[in-house]
Design an enzyme around this catalytic site. Structure first.
Site, PDB file in Angstrom:
ATOM      1  CB  CYS A 152      -8.180 -28.454  12.199  1.00 46.39           C
ATOM      2  SG  CYS A 152      -8.890 -26.837  12.551  1.00 46.39           S
ATOM      3  CB  CYS A 203     -10.664 -27.025   9.352  1.00 47.20           C
ATOM      4  SG  CYS A 203      -9.229 -26.053   8.832  1.00 47.20           S
ATOM      5  N   GLY A 225     -11.422   3.625   0.849  1.00 50.54           N
ATOM      6  CA  GLY A 225     -12.295   4.395   1.731  1.00 50.54           C
ATOM      7  C   GLY A 225     -13.515   3.654   2.237  1.00 50.54           C
ATOM      8  CG  ASP A 285      -0.258   0.171   2.504  1.00 51.81           C
ATOM      9  OD1 ASP A 285       0.977   0.297   2.508  1.00 51.81           O
ATOM     10  OD2 ASP A 285      -0.943   0.202   3.534  1.00 51.81           O
ATOM     11  CB  SER A 286       0.332   4.582  -1.152  1.00 51.48           C
ATOM     12  OG  SER A 286      -0.862   4.916  -0.452  1.00 51.48           O
ATOM     13  N   GLY A 287       0.860   3.963   2.073  1.00 54.47           N
ATOM     14  CA  GLY A 287       1.074   4.681   3.327  1.00 54.47           C
ATOM     15  C   GLY A 287      -0.037   5.662   3.629  1.00 54.47           C
ATOM     16  CG  HIS A 335      -8.382 -22.536  11.960  1.00 52.09           C
ATOM     17  ND1 HIS A 335      -8.938 -23.685  11.423  1.00 52.09           N
ATOM     18  CD2 HIS A 335      -9.413 -21.664  12.139  1.00 52.09           C
ATOM     19  CE1 HIS A 335     -10.247 -23.513  11.311  1.00 52.09           C
ATOM     20  NE2 HIS A 335     -10.557 -22.311  11.733  1.00 52.09           N
ATOM     21  CB  CYS A 369      -5.625 -25.777   8.676  1.00 56.83           C
ATOM     22  SG  CYS A 369      -5.953 -25.616  10.444  1.00 56.83           S
ATOM     23  CG  ASP A 396      -5.712  -5.513   2.213  1.00 55.89           C
ATOM     24  OD1 ASP A 396      -5.463  -5.166   3.380  1.00 55.89           O
ATOM     25  OD2 ASP A 396      -6.261  -4.740   1.393  1.00 55.89           O
TER      26      ASP A 396
HETATM   27 ZN    ZN Z   1      -8.185 -25.510  10.798  1.00 60.32          ZN
END
Ligand code: ZN
Length: 380
Positions: A309, A304, A216, A93-95, A335, A306, A266
Site C-alpha cells: 500500500c 494500511c 473439524g 499439522d499431522s496430515g 497486504h 504495508c 491458521d
Molecule cells: Zn496494505
C-alpha cells in the site's frame, strides 16, 4: 528449552486472553495468526518478507512434505528451519485433514490411513506413529496428533466413531513422541454434537498434551454453527494450555473466536484470496481485477501501512493481475497477511487494555456492514 504457555492478561468483557507461547525457537505472543506454508513456503513469499511482516510462527503440512521432499531430506539437512531458512517457530499439522479431504484413494483402519501419493502414485501408510516420526524429521516446534477428519455435518454415529478413533490415535501419538522439546497438541473432535465435543475434551484433557486444538470446523458448517461450537468447545479446554482453532477462518471468525478464549489460528484464506485477486481492506473486500481499479492511482487501502500500500497503486495491481504477472499475487499476499497480522496485533493490544469486547464489537459491525455493501454492489 521445554515448551511453555502463560496467560498475561484477560479481558473483563469477554473470555479473550493475552498470552505467550515459549517454544524452542522463541516466544510467540497470542492470540496469534499463523501464515500457512504448506510445502515449506508461504506461496510466493521469501522468509525475510515474512519476518518483515512480523509473522511470529508458520504452519507447514506434514502430508505434503511427506510426499515431497520426504523425511530423508529433512533428516539430512537438519529439519525445516535449515531447509527453508526460516529461523522462527513452525507448527506442523499431522496430515489427517489432507488424507481425508484430498481426492486420493485411501483405506482407513485402526492402524492408520493407506493412500496413494498425488506426486507419483506410490502407496503410503500414515499411522499416528508415522506422523509423529515425520514431524520429528521436519523438526517442527509444535506437532499435532493424527486425527480422523470427517465432514462436521454427517450423522452422529459416524462422528462418534471418528472421534473415538481420534482419541486412540492421540494416545498412540503421545507415546510415540521422542523429543520433549517438540510440543504435541491433541485435537478435540465431535462435529456439531455438543455431548460428543464434551466427551472428546474430557478424554483428551486427561492426558499430558501441551495444547488443545478444536478440529473439524469450517468443513461444511455455517457461520452460526461454527461460532456456537467454537464458544462451546473453547470453554471445555483447560485455562493453562493454549487453544488452537484449526483452519478457521475469515477476519470475523478470528475476532469471534478470540472472544471465546482461542489463542491460535491458521488459515489459507489471506494467501489463497491474494492469488485469486481479492484483498481484505479497512473498507471491506476489494476485487483488484474489477474494471473500476483500472485507472485508480490510490493504494489498495489508504489506512494500511504495508509495503504494497505504501508503494503501489490499485491501477498497477490491477494491471499485474490482469496480465497474470506473479508480482500481483505476491504484493496482494503481503497486504492480506499484513491485514491479518495487524488485526491480531490490535486484538492483543485491546485485551491488554481490557477493551477487547468493545473493540471486537466495533470491528465486527464494520466488517459485516462492508460485507453487506459488497454483496449488494455485486448483485446490482
Ligand atoms: Zn496494505
Amino acid at each position: 528449552m521445554p515448551f511453555a504457555f502463560s496467560v498475561t492478561a484477560r479481558d473483563p468483557g469477554s473470555r479473550a486472553r493475552r498470552g505467550t507461547l515459549l517454544t524452542a525457537r522463541g516466544a510467540v505472543e497470542t492470540p496469534v495468526f499463523m501464515p500457512v506454508g504448506t510445502r515449506a513456503t508461504v506461496t510466493g513469499l521469501a522468509p525475510h518478507e515474512l519476518t518483515e511482516l512480523g509473522a511470529p510462527i508458520l504452519l507447514a503440512n506434514t502430508y505434503h512434505l511427506l510426499l515431497r521432499p520426504g523425511p530423508e531430506l529433512f533428516r539430512r539437512v537438519g529439519g525445516i528451519h535449515a531447509f527453508m531458512r526460516w529461523p522462527g517457530p513452525v507448527l506442523t499439522d499431522s496430515g489427517g485433514y489432507q488424507i481425508f479431504s484430498l481426492p486420493a484413494e485411501r483405506t482407513v483402519t485402526e492402524e492408520g490411513a493407506r493412500f496413494s501419493s498425488y506426486v507419483d502414485g506410490r502407496i503410503h501408510m500414515l499411522s499416528p506413529e508415522g506422523s509423529i516420526e515425520m514431524q520429528a524429521a521436519i523438526g517442527s516446534d509444535i506437532m499435532m496428533v493424527l486425527d480422523e477428519c470427517i465432514d462436521a455435518t454427517v450423522d452422529e454415529a459416524a462422528v462418534r466413531a471418528a472421534m473415538q478413533r481420534t482419541h486412540r490415535w492421540a494416545v498412540r501419538s503421545l507415546a510415540a513422541r521422542a523429543n520433549a522439546e517438540q510440543a504435541l497438541f491433541a485435537i478435540v473432535q465431535g462435529g456439531l454434537v455438543r455431548p460428543l465435543r464434551r466427551e472428546s475434551a474430557a478424554f483428551l484433557t486427561d492426558h499430558p498434551f501441551d495444547g488443545f486444538a478444536i478440529g473439524g470446523l469450517a468443513v461444511g458448517d455455517t457461520r452460526p454453527q461454527r461460532e456456537d461450537m467454537t464458544a462451546f468447545a473453547a470453554e471445555l479446554l483447560p485455562a493453562d494450555r493454549p487453544r488452537y482453532l484449526m483452519g478457521v477462518g475469515t477476519p470475523p471468525d478470528l475476532l469471534y473466536a478470540i472472544g471465546c478464549g482461542v489463542d491460535m489460528f491458521d488459515c489459507v484464506i489471506p494467501t489463497r484470496m491474494a492469488w485469486q485477486g481479492t484483498a481484505f481492506t479497512s473498507t471491506g473486500r476489494v476485487r483488484v481485477t474489477r474494471g473500476v481499479n483500472h485507472h485508480t492511482d490510490e493504494p489498495l487501502d489508504v489506512a494500511c501501512a504495508c509495503s504494497t500500500c505504501r508503494g503501489f497503486s490499485r491501477a498497477y495491481l490491477h494491471h499485474l493481475m490482469k496480465c497474470g504477472e506473479p508480482l500481483g499475487p505476491r504484493l496482494l499476499s503481503v497486504h492480506n497477511l499484513h491485514y491479518y497480522l495487524d488485526l491480531m496485533r490490535q486484538a492483543r493490544a485491546a485485551i491488554e487494555a481490557g477493551e477487547f469486547a468493545a473493540f471486537a464489537r466495533q470491528r465486527l459491525d464494520e466488517m459485516d456492514r462492508h460485507e453487506h455493501a459488497t454483496r449488494t454492489a455485486s448483485v446490482t
